[in-house]
Design a protein around this motif. Sequence first.
Motif, PDB file in Angstrom:
ATOM      1  N   LEU A  75       0.821  -1.206   0.000  1.00  0.00           N
ATOM      2  CA  LEU A  75       0.000   0.000   0.000  1.00  0.00           C
ATOM      3  C   LEU A  75       0.856   1.257   0.000  1.00  0.00           C
ATOM      4  O   LEU A  75       0.586   2.200  -0.740  1.00  0.00           O
ATOM      5  N   TYR A  76       1.903   1.276   0.851  1.00  0.00           N
ATOM      6  CA  TYR A  76       2.783   2.441   0.903  1.00  0.00           C
ATOM      7  C   TYR A  76       4.038   2.109   1.705  1.00  0.00           C
ATOM      8  O   TYR A  76       4.094   1.088   2.407  1.00  0.00           O
ATOM      9  N   TYR A  77       5.021   2.974   1.570  1.00  0.00           N
ATOM     10  CA  TYR A  77       6.263   2.872   2.343  1.00  0.00           C
ATOM     11  C   TYR A  77       6.289   4.034   3.330  1.00  0.00           C
ATOM     12  O   TYR A  77       6.189   5.196   2.940  1.00  0.00           O
ATOM     13  N   GLU A  78       6.430   3.695   4.611  1.00  0.00           N
ATOM     14  CA  GLU A  78       6.355   4.718   5.665  1.00  0.00           C
ATOM     15  C   GLU A  78       7.690   4.848   6.387  1.00  0.00           C
ATOM     16  O   GLU A  78       8.109   3.929   7.100  1.00  0.00           O
ATOM     17  N   PRO A  79       8.366   5.989   6.220  1.00  0.00           N
ATOM     18  CA  PRO A  79       9.678   6.166   6.856  1.00  0.00           C
ATOM     19  C   PRO A  79       9.615   6.185   8.380  1.00  0.00           C
ATOM     20  O   PRO A  79       8.601   6.550   8.979  1.00  0.00           O
TER      21      PRO A  79
ATOM     22  N   LEU B 234       9.388   6.988  15.463  1.00  0.00           N
ATOM     23  CA  LEU B 234       7.953   6.987  15.200  1.00  0.00           C
ATOM     24  C   LEU B 234       7.704   6.694  13.725  1.00  0.00           C
ATOM     25  O   LEU B 234       8.518   7.038  12.871  1.00  0.00           O
ATOM     26  N   PRO B 235       6.550   6.091  13.394  1.00  0.00           N
ATOM     27  CA  PRO B 235       6.172   5.980  11.982  1.00  0.00           C
ATOM     28  C   PRO B 235       5.789   7.366  11.462  1.00  0.00           C
ATOM     29  O   PRO B 235       5.214   8.178  12.196  1.00  0.00           O
ATOM     30  N   TYR B 236       6.083   7.642  10.194  1.00  0.00           N
ATOM     31  CA  TYR B 236       5.871   8.980   9.633  1.00  0.00           C
ATOM     32  C   TYR B 236       4.444   9.496   9.826  1.00  0.00           C
ATOM     33  O   TYR B 236       4.241  10.644  10.228  1.00  0.00           O
TER      34      TYR B 236
ATOM     35  N   PRO C  59      19.029   6.783   1.587  1.00  0.00           N
ATOM     36  CA  PRO C  59      17.668   6.240   1.588  1.00  0.00           C
ATOM     37  C   PRO C  59      17.124   6.130   3.004  1.00  0.00           C
ATOM     38  O   PRO C  59      17.786   5.596   3.894  1.00  0.00           O
ATOM     39  N   LYS C  60      15.933   6.662   3.204  1.00  0.00           N
ATOM     40  CA  LYS C  60      15.345   6.700   4.541  1.00  0.00           C
ATOM     41  C   LYS C  60      14.912   5.297   4.970  1.00  0.00           C
ATOM     42  O   LYS C  60      14.247   4.599   4.208  1.00  0.00           O
ATOM     43  N   PRO C  61      15.281   4.871   6.176  1.00  0.00           N
ATOM     44  CA  PRO C  61      14.752   3.582   6.668  1.00  0.00           C
ATOM     45  C   PRO C  61      13.233   3.672   6.766  1.00  0.00           C
ATOM     46  O   PRO C  61      12.687   4.680   7.228  1.00  0.00           O
ATOM     47  N   ALA C  62      12.545   2.637   6.303  1.00  0.00           N
ATOM     48  CA  ALA C  62      11.083   2.705   6.247  1.00  0.00           C
ATOM     49  C   ALA C  62      10.478   1.319   6.431  1.00  0.00           C
ATOM     50  O   ALA C  62      11.150   0.295   6.283  1.00  0.00           O
ATOM     51  N   ARG C  63       9.205   1.310   6.745  1.00  0.00           N
ATOM     52  CA  ARG C  63       8.475   0.044   6.806  1.00  0.00           C
ATOM     53  C   ARG C  63       7.533  -0.039   5.607  1.00  0.00           C
ATOM     54  O   ARG C  63       7.032   0.980   5.111  1.00  0.00           O
TER      55      ARG C  63
END
Length: 313
Positions: A160-164, A242-244, A264-268
Amino acid sequence: MTITQLKYVLAVAEYKNFTLAAEKCFVTQPTLSMQIQKIEEELAVQIFDRTKKPIQLTEIGQKIVNQSKNIVNEADRIQDIVDQQKGFIGGEFRLAIIPTVMPTLLPMFLNNFIKKYPKVKLIIEELNTAEIITKLKNGHLDAAIAVTPLEDEKIKEIVLYYEPFVAYIPENHLTFHKKEIEVSDLNVNEILLLQDGHCFRDGILNLCKNLNNEEKSHFQIESGSFETLIKLADEGLGTTLLPYLHTLDLPAKDALKLKHFTEPKPAREVSLIFPKNELKIHIIDALRSTIAGVIKGAITFQNVQIISPLQKK
């Protein structure tokens, strides 16, 4: 044998108790027991070892249960096929969302979805990833929103999306005045974490796994909420991540303490997940398109590094 009888077998296999299985199937215990006995007589085998407490599957019983799951799922697909052919998007749909995603994502899409698809009855519950996987495999959920990749061959994932990840750094911290931070700026011993069972916690630990900070913390605390972690950080007791999406609603005074990572930003990776038999795929597609429509304006990050949500040994 009938589909109903097979569903009774699956219920007993799951709950390991005839009385509880009957309650879940909304029939009396004698009715359920009699129908299972009929199958055993028809096949001339024992599916359950009733001498064990709790009730256990026999060796052949386990094979019958595995096949029964396939048969019941395929039978359910008939109604799914008819609904798709008619263009009907409705009925009950059971959705689970992990705790670190639900408070931010659900308010963004729920109102849009129920207005666009009023015939769908969404039943939503908050569960951790392990609970979600179990319920998906047992047929108690139609889909879920969780952090991926999960590396499970029985589950399909649609991103769905990538959240930094965003760092929350109090004013008295050494890195507070940096415009952006590196992963190497983190001190694993001072990061305030969510309690065990949250995949966001495991993501942070995976992000920090190569950091070797020598100083030890004077205390250890794990909380179930980001709000508690923020308040502890404000007291000078550490930093947190925190999640973005969670950072968008912070008060202005707290937003000043947010530090983004360099690219590159670490993300979930947040995905819509469901069993590979793809039951109710028309509703899953409707859900995906609705979320995509609201999320594209909120998260526009592209250059990211996906951090695994799985606990690494």
